[in-house]
Scaffold this motif. Sequence first.
Motif, PDB file in Angstrom:
ATOM      1  N   THR A 196       1.451  -3.129  -8.501  1.00 47.32           N
ATOM      2  CA  THR A 196       1.510  -3.246  -7.036  1.00 47.32           C
ATOM      3  C   THR A 196       0.121  -3.391  -6.441  1.00 47.32           C
ATOM      4  O   THR A 196      -0.110  -4.213  -5.545  1.00 47.32           O
ATOM      5  CB  THR A 196       2.213  -2.011  -6.449  1.00 47.32           C
ATOM      6  OG1 THR A 196       3.513  -1.890  -7.029  1.00 47.32           O
ATOM      7  CG2 THR A 196       2.354  -2.137  -4.950  1.00 47.32           C
ATOM      8  N   LEU A 197      -0.825  -2.614  -6.958  1.00 44.41           N
ATOM      9  CA  LEU A 197      -2.191  -2.722  -6.462  1.00 44.41           C
ATOM     10  C   LEU A 197      -2.823  -4.061  -6.839  1.00 44.41           C
ATOM     11  O   LEU A 197      -3.613  -4.626  -6.065  1.00 44.41           O
ATOM     12  CB  LEU A 197      -3.035  -1.566  -7.004  1.00 44.41           C
ATOM     13  CG  LEU A 197      -2.661  -0.173  -6.481  1.00 44.41           C
ATOM     14  CD1 LEU A 197      -3.501   0.899  -7.155  1.00 44.41           C
ATOM     15  CD2 LEU A 197      -2.821  -0.101  -4.965  1.00 44.41           C
ATOM     16  N   GLN A 214       3.859   0.417 -12.733  1.00 48.05           N
ATOM     17  CA  GLN A 214       4.307  -0.256 -11.517  1.00 48.05           C
ATOM     18  C   GLN A 214       3.308  -0.072 -10.381  1.00 48.05           C
ATOM     19  O   GLN A 214       3.104  -0.982  -9.565  1.00 48.05           O
ATOM     20  CB  GLN A 214       5.680   0.282 -11.103  1.00 48.05           C
ATOM     21  CG  GLN A 214       6.803  -0.076 -12.067  1.00 48.05           C
ATOM     22  CD  GLN A 214       7.013  -1.583 -12.155  1.00 48.05           C
ATOM     23  OE1 GLN A 214       6.881  -2.303 -11.154  1.00 48.05           O
ATOM     24  NE2 GLN A 214       7.334  -2.060 -13.340  1.00 48.05           N
ATOM     25  N   CYS A 215       2.686   1.097 -10.324  1.00 50.31           N
ATOM     26  CA  CYS A 215       1.656   1.317  -9.305  1.00 50.31           C
ATOM     27  C   CYS A 215       0.474   0.387  -9.523  1.00 50.31           C
ATOM     28  O   CYS A 215      -0.057  -0.197  -8.573  1.00 50.31           O
ATOM     29  CB  CYS A 215       1.216   2.781  -9.337  1.00 50.31           C
ATOM     30  SG  CYS A 215      -0.075   3.199  -8.143  1.00 50.31           S
ATOM     31  N   ARG A 216       0.054   0.232 -10.776  1.00 49.39           N
ATOM     32  CA  ARG A 216      -1.055  -0.676 -11.073  1.00 49.39           C
ATOM     33  C   ARG A 216      -0.695  -2.111 -10.718  1.00 49.39           C
ATOM     34  O   ARG A 216      -1.505  -2.837 -10.126  1.00 49.39           O
ATOM     35  CB  ARG A 216      -1.400  -0.579 -12.559  1.00 49.39           C
ATOM     36  CG  ARG A 216      -2.459  -1.578 -13.017  1.00 49.39           C
ATOM     37  CD  ARG A 216      -2.578  -1.576 -14.524  1.00 49.39           C
ATOM     38  NE  ARG A 216      -1.298  -1.774 -15.168  1.00 49.39           N
ATOM     39  CZ  ARG A 216      -0.693  -2.972 -15.297  1.00 49.39           C
ATOM     40  NH1 ARG A 216      -1.281  -4.060 -14.817  1.00 49.39           N
ATOM     41  NH2 ARG A 216       0.462  -3.074 -15.905  1.00 49.39           N
ATOM     42  N   ALA A 266       6.030   4.561 -13.975  1.00 50.57           N
ATOM     43  CA  ALA A 266       5.603   4.604 -12.570  1.00 50.57           C
ATOM     44  C   ALA A 266       4.130   4.238 -12.438  1.00 50.57           C
ATOM     45  O   ALA A 266       3.726   3.547 -11.490  1.00 50.57           O
ATOM     46  CB  ALA A 266       5.863   5.993 -11.998  1.00 50.57           C
ATOM     47  N   GLN A 267       3.322   4.681 -13.390  1.00 50.43           N
ATOM     48  CA  GLN A 267       1.904   4.334 -13.353  1.00 50.43           C
ATOM     49  C   GLN A 267       1.692   2.843 -13.520  1.00 50.43           C
ATOM     50  O   GLN A 267       0.851   2.228 -12.845  1.00 50.43           O
ATOM     51  CB  GLN A 267       1.162   5.102 -14.447  1.00 50.43           C
ATOM     52  CG  GLN A 267      -0.346   4.988 -14.383  1.00 50.43           C
ATOM     53  CD  GLN A 267      -0.888   3.803 -15.153  1.00 50.43           C
ATOM     54  OE1 GLN A 267      -0.198   3.256 -16.014  1.00 50.43           O
ATOM     55  NE2 GLN A 267      -2.111   3.402 -14.851  1.00 50.43           N
ATOM     56  N   THR A 275       0.826  -1.207   0.000  1.00 44.59           N
ATOM     57  CA  THR A 275       0.000   0.000   0.000  1.00 44.59           C
ATOM     58  C   THR A 275       0.858   1.255   0.000  1.00 44.59           C
ATOM     59  O   THR A 275       0.590   2.218  -0.745  1.00 44.59           O
ATOM     60  CB  THR A 275      -0.939  -0.003   1.220  1.00 44.59           C
ATOM     61  OG1 THR A 275      -1.725  -1.199   1.211  1.00 44.59           O
ATOM     62  CG2 THR A 275      -1.858   1.194   1.199  1.00 44.59           C
ATOM     63  N   GLN A 309       4.027   1.482  -1.026  1.00 47.26           N
ATOM     64  CA  GLN A 309       4.742   1.578  -2.294  1.00 47.26           C
ATOM     65  C   GLN A 309       3.844   2.063  -3.418  1.00 47.26           C
ATOM     66  O   GLN A 309       4.285   2.813  -4.299  1.00 47.26           O
ATOM     67  CB  GLN A 309       5.355   0.224  -2.640  1.00 47.26           C
ATOM     68  CG  GLN A 309       6.541  -0.153  -1.781  1.00 47.26           C
ATOM     69  CD  GLN A 309       7.125  -1.495  -2.160  1.00 47.26           C
ATOM     70  OE1 GLN A 309       6.579  -2.216  -2.990  1.00 47.26           O
ATOM     71  NE2 GLN A 309       8.247  -1.841  -1.537  1.00 47.26           N
ATOM     72  N   ALA A 310       2.600   1.645  -3.421  1.00 47.94           N
ATOM     73  CA  ALA A 310       1.667   2.138  -4.434  1.00 47.94           C
ATOM     74  C   ALA A 310       1.479   3.642  -4.314  1.00 47.94           C
ATOM     75  O   ALA A 310       1.405   4.366  -5.318  1.00 47.94           O
ATOM     76  CB  ALA A 310       0.323   1.414  -4.299  1.00 47.94           C
ATOM     77  N   LEU A 362       4.696   5.287  -5.699  1.00 49.76           N
ATOM     78  CA  LEU A 362       4.724   5.216  -7.157  1.00 49.76           C
ATOM     79  C   LEU A 362       3.729   6.190  -7.777  1.00 49.76           C
ATOM     80  O   LEU A 362       3.992   6.772  -8.838  1.00 49.76           O
ATOM     81  CB  LEU A 362       4.412   3.784  -7.608  1.00 49.76           C
ATOM     82  CG  LEU A 362       5.512   2.758  -7.339  1.00 49.76           C
ATOM     83  CD1 LEU A 362       4.988   1.337  -7.571  1.00 49.76           C
ATOM     84  CD2 LEU A 362       6.730   3.023  -8.219  1.00 49.76           C
ATOM     85  N   ASP A 363       2.603   6.372  -7.129  1.00 54.20           N
ATOM     86  CA  ASP A 363       1.639   7.343  -7.632  1.00 54.20           C
ATOM     87  C   ASP A 363       2.199   8.767  -7.541  1.00 54.20           C
ATOM     88  O   ASP A 363       1.965   9.598  -8.435  1.00 54.20           O
ATOM     89  CB  ASP A 363       0.337   7.225  -6.841  1.00 54.20           C
ATOM     90  CG  ASP A 363      -0.749   8.149  -7.370  1.00 54.20           C
ATOM     91  OD1 ASP A 363      -1.127   8.004  -8.547  1.00 54.20           O
ATOM     92  OD2 ASP A 363      -1.205   9.022  -6.609  1.00 54.20           O
TER      93      ASP A 363
END
Length: 232
Positions: free
Chosen positions: A134-135, A130-132, A127-128, A89, A91-92, A95-96
């Motif tokens: 991670t989620l 990687q955020c996706r 980054a977007q 959470t 890290q997301a 990244l955002d």
Amino acid sequence: MTKKAQTPAVQNGNTDPNTLQLHKDPAQTDAAQIAAMALGSVAANAMTARTFAKGTFGTLDVTECVMTLKQRVDTTHDGNLKHAETTLTAQAAALDAIFNEMARRAALNMGEYLEATERYMRLALKAQGQCRATLETLAGIKNPPVIFAKQANIAHGPQQVNNDSFPSSTRIRAHARKRGTTPDELLEGPQHGSTNMDDRAATTPTRGHPAVETLEPIHWPRKPRRKSGGGA
């Protein structure tokens, strides 16, 4: 020139934060215990995390880092994944923040410096992504997928498996033997009370010889005779 170590962020009873203190295990020698700690995953990753965290938090106590990471590993082994959920959470969110900053810089350079705009936009989209991811991983931990596995009959050697949901030729033959007939036997003879193949269906009598009309004559072209090659 040797760089002087910074003051650790958390003070404890250790005189040297760079010295790893081990609890003596009577069942192992000192050399074996040091080798097990050095080749293990906990101490090595704790040292790596400590090195990267030095620029932000200063010099951390190496013994406390190893013990903290060891407690988290033990918690995961017990089935508690709260720390993993917390890490994903956080890290997301980081990244955002990176995505928004790179997108902002891309917008500032747009119209004048297209090359810089493209580079910043690529970093923003990475980054977007990687955020996706991670989620998605976090969602998989919270709600693991349900797998429906079909029955697999694996046999080493001769084995017969009869599944009730699927008819097999063995069951058909056994049922036919029980009735005293075979699947390909014609239902004829006095034992069945009928001379038809299937006495369940009613038949309609028809004439023995239907009317046949005469065909018109067909006039084929006459082929000329082939002349022989020899003399008369």
